[in-house]
Design an enzyme around this catalytic site. Structure first.
Site: not given
Ligand code: CO
Ligand code: CO
Length: 348
Positions: A20, A23, A52-53, A70, A93, A142, A228
């Site tokens: 992460c 990002k 939001d998640d 994600d 999420d 995919h 999260d």
């Molecule tokens: Co999240």
């Molecule tokens: Co996320």
């Protein structure tokens, strides 16, 4: 490459940034999203408006559908571990919306020129084991050939509409609870640089692999807000909840649970680009009673598959912590919600 010698392949060395922490900076993304004219149908209870998640679609039968996506680059060296961490992180999420995951579709970019295709089996097995542990199923996906390995899931879940958790309901007087210890950003940076003490690896991996299945533990409880903690760090994700809810948070640095070895790594300034971009994102809306390099880098440490931050009614906080500790022993009360302009006040 033809023969598989996964002992020798260190996945973190095949990428520039992992997990992460890779990002895009949250501030830039927010500015661009604001410029788009995104339609919001009436059934879309939660869309892009508060970052939001996951999105929530009201099915009008008392149930809502929760959907999220994600994916990221390798955060650890072993393919099985990477698959299971990427899956736990993506599924999280759905849990952050109070939902239960049901269907997972995989997204895979694989560098077939530089990595042996055989690595796919342990990678997908790691993801499959997590998906099934969560009570969901792998239903498709995919793949593309690409320069760097990237893997993740789109996950669909369901939640009783009245029980959906969002990031916009925190109320003054609420207690803030964090379920997992912080520090995956600095520890995985140390791992990538081969500077991580082996003793710290098992707790790091176990934490990132653990499913955030708090909704199952808290069925009878009212949760005012949830998210999260992932790439934007505790400060960034807490700020998103504070903004969406129109309140301020007071968080005690001394109350924050920290993974073994993380303090040491942060004090040695083992940081990555996200520590800086996360700070840029939050700096105008956070204040510290006593700012140290350590406290600042801890709250901006980018988490991969981090814990849930919950805003709960104060009368139930102790009981909720007790329930969470059954599966998340590091669960801690880290602060409270107060009235005021959206900001995070970090006390010592
Ligand atoms: Co999240
Ligand atoms: Co996320």
């Amino acid at each position: 490459m033809s023969s598989l010698d996964s002992e020798k392949i260190r996945l973190t060395e095949t990428v520039q940034k992992g997990g992460c922490a890779a990002k895009l900076p949250a501030g830039q993304l927010r500015e661009i999203l604001k410029k788009l004219n995104i339609q919001k149908p009436i059934n879309l209870a939660v869309g892009t408006e508060h970052m939001d998640d996951a999105c929530v679609w009201d099915l009008e039968n008392g149930q809502s559908l929760v959907q999220t996506l994600d994916f990221f680059t390798p955060i650890v060296d072993d393919a099985y571990d990477f698959g299971s961490i990427a899956a736990a992180n993506a599924i999280s999420d759905v849990y952050a919306m109070g939902g239960s995951p049901k269907i997972a579709l995989s997204i895979l970019a694989f560098p077939s020129q530089t990595l042996p295709i055989e690595l796919l089996e342990p990678l997908l097995q790691g993801a499959l084991d997590k998906i099934q542990e969560a009570g969901a199923c792998l239903a498709g996906g995919h793949t593309i050939d690409d320069d760097t390995l990237k893997f993740g899931l789109s996950v669909t879940g369901f939640v009783r509409t009245e029980k959906a958790w969002t990031n916009s309901g925190a109320q003054a007087g609420d207690i803030l609870i964090l379920t997992k210890a912080l520090g995956t950003g600095t520890l995985t940076s140390a791992l990538k640089r081969r500077e991580l003490n082996d003793a710290y690896l098992p707790t790091l991996l176990a934490s990132m692999k653990q499913l955030n299945r708090a909704p199952e533990l808290l069925l009878g409880e009212t949760i005012h807000a949830a998210t999260d903690i992932t790439g934007f760090g505790l400060a960034g994700h807490a700020l998103q909840v504070a903004r969406a809810s129109g309140v301020a948070f007071e968080i005690a640095i001394s109350a924050l649970p920290i993974l073994p070895g993380a303090r040491e790594c942060l004090e040695q300034k083992i940081l990555n680009r996200a520590h800086k971009t996360n700070w840029d994102y939050v700096q105008n809306e956070v204040c510290f009673m006593e700012q140290t390099d350590f406290s600042r880098s801890l709250v901006t440490d980018p988490q991969t598959s981090g814990g849930l931050l919950l805003s709960v009614p104060s009368a139930r906080a102790e009981e909720i912590v007790k329930l969470l500790k059954i599966q998340f022993p590091t669960t801690a009360i880290i602060g409270k919600v107060v009235a005021g302009n959206p900001q995070i006040i970090f006390n010592s």
